[in-house]
Design a protein around this motif. Structure first.
Motif, PDB file in Angstrom:
ATOM      1  N   TYR A 139      18.205  67.948  53.491  1.00  0.00           N
ATOM      2  CA  TYR A 139      17.169  67.349  52.663  1.00  0.00           C
ATOM      3  C   TYR A 139      16.391  66.281  53.417  1.00  0.00           C
ATOM      4  CZ  TYR A 139      20.049  69.295  48.932  1.00  0.00           C
ATOM      5  OH  TYR A 139      20.770  70.133  48.145  1.00  0.00           O
ATOM      6  N   LYS A 155      13.697  64.095  46.994  1.00  0.00           N
ATOM      7  CA  LYS A 155      14.429  64.949  47.950  1.00  0.00           C
ATOM      8  C   LYS A 155      13.648  66.255  48.102  1.00  0.00           C
ATOM      9  CE  LYS A 155      19.232  63.576  47.603  1.00  0.00           C
ATOM     10  NZ  LYS A 155      20.603  64.060  47.370  1.00  0.00           N
ATOM     11  N   ARG A 156      13.469  66.664  49.349  1.00  0.00           N
ATOM     12  CA  ARG A 156      12.788  67.933  49.650  1.00  0.00           C
ATOM     13  C   ARG A 156      13.665  68.755  50.572  1.00  0.00           C
ATOM     14  NH1 ARG A 156       7.374  64.772  51.112  1.00  0.00           N
ATOM     15  NH2 ARG A 156       6.695  64.321  49.005  1.00  0.00           N
ATOM     16  N   THR A 157      13.608  70.060  50.415  1.00  0.00           N
ATOM     17  CA  THR A 157      14.365  70.940  51.321  1.00  0.00           C
ATOM     18  C   THR A 157      13.436  71.516  52.363  1.00  0.00           C
ATOM     19  OG1 THR A 157      14.060  72.803  49.848  1.00  0.00           O
ATOM     20  CG2 THR A 157      16.126  71.586  49.678  1.00  0.00           C
TER      21      THR A 157
END
Length: 157
Positions: A139, A155-157
């Motif tokens: 993340y 949060k980013r993937t």
């Protein structure tokens, strides 16, 4: 709305501690100011966290000091260090820089820091503090603090 360093540290002590450690890991950082024509200028800078304030000290009549006198908005990025590790993440602070003219305040700073004199001294009013880091190699996490608002975590993937 703005806040000084002490107000930020009271509101978000863990993030403030992380930010101070990132700035403390290296001496020189990057300051962005605005030129007369409104275009950005970046300069190297040393910063100090003292007595509940984030201080910016500069050589007399340096272009960054003249920029801040004219247009006090700034962005400050901690030196990321060598390689790509970025222990503690990438941290940035935005706000306004207010030049200190008070002789007693400057004398207290001189006593603590011992800068070459003469110099410009600015105290900061924060408008945003941002930390970006990678969690679990999966993340991208962005923490954003602004005065009067709760800490936002994205949060980013």
């Amino acid at each position: 709305m703005t806040a000084n360093w002490a107000a930020f540290a009271t509101a978000e002590p863990d993030l403030a501690d992380t930010v101070e450690k990132r700035f403390g890991a290296y001496t020189h950082h990057v300051l962005a100011t605005l030129r007369k024509d409104g275009s950005p200028r970046t300069s190297g800078l040393e910063v100090r966290f003292l007595n509940g304030e984030l201080w910016l000290g500069m050589m007399p009549d340096s272009v960054k000091a003249l920029d801040l006198r004219r247009a006090p908005r700034f962005a400050l990025q901690a030196n990321p260090g060598e390689g790509t590790g970025m222990g503690g993440g990438d941290v940035r602070i935005s706000g306004r820089a207010i030049e200190v003219e008070d002789a007693e305040t400057k004398a207290g700073y001189v006593e603590e820091v011992e800068p070459p004199e003469p110099f410009h001294l600015f105290r900061t009013e924060l408008t945003e503090v941002v930390r970006t880091y990678v969690e679990d190699d999966t993340y991208l996490v962005v923490q954003v603090w602004t005065p009067g608002e709760p800490l936002r975590t994205i949060k980013r993937t």
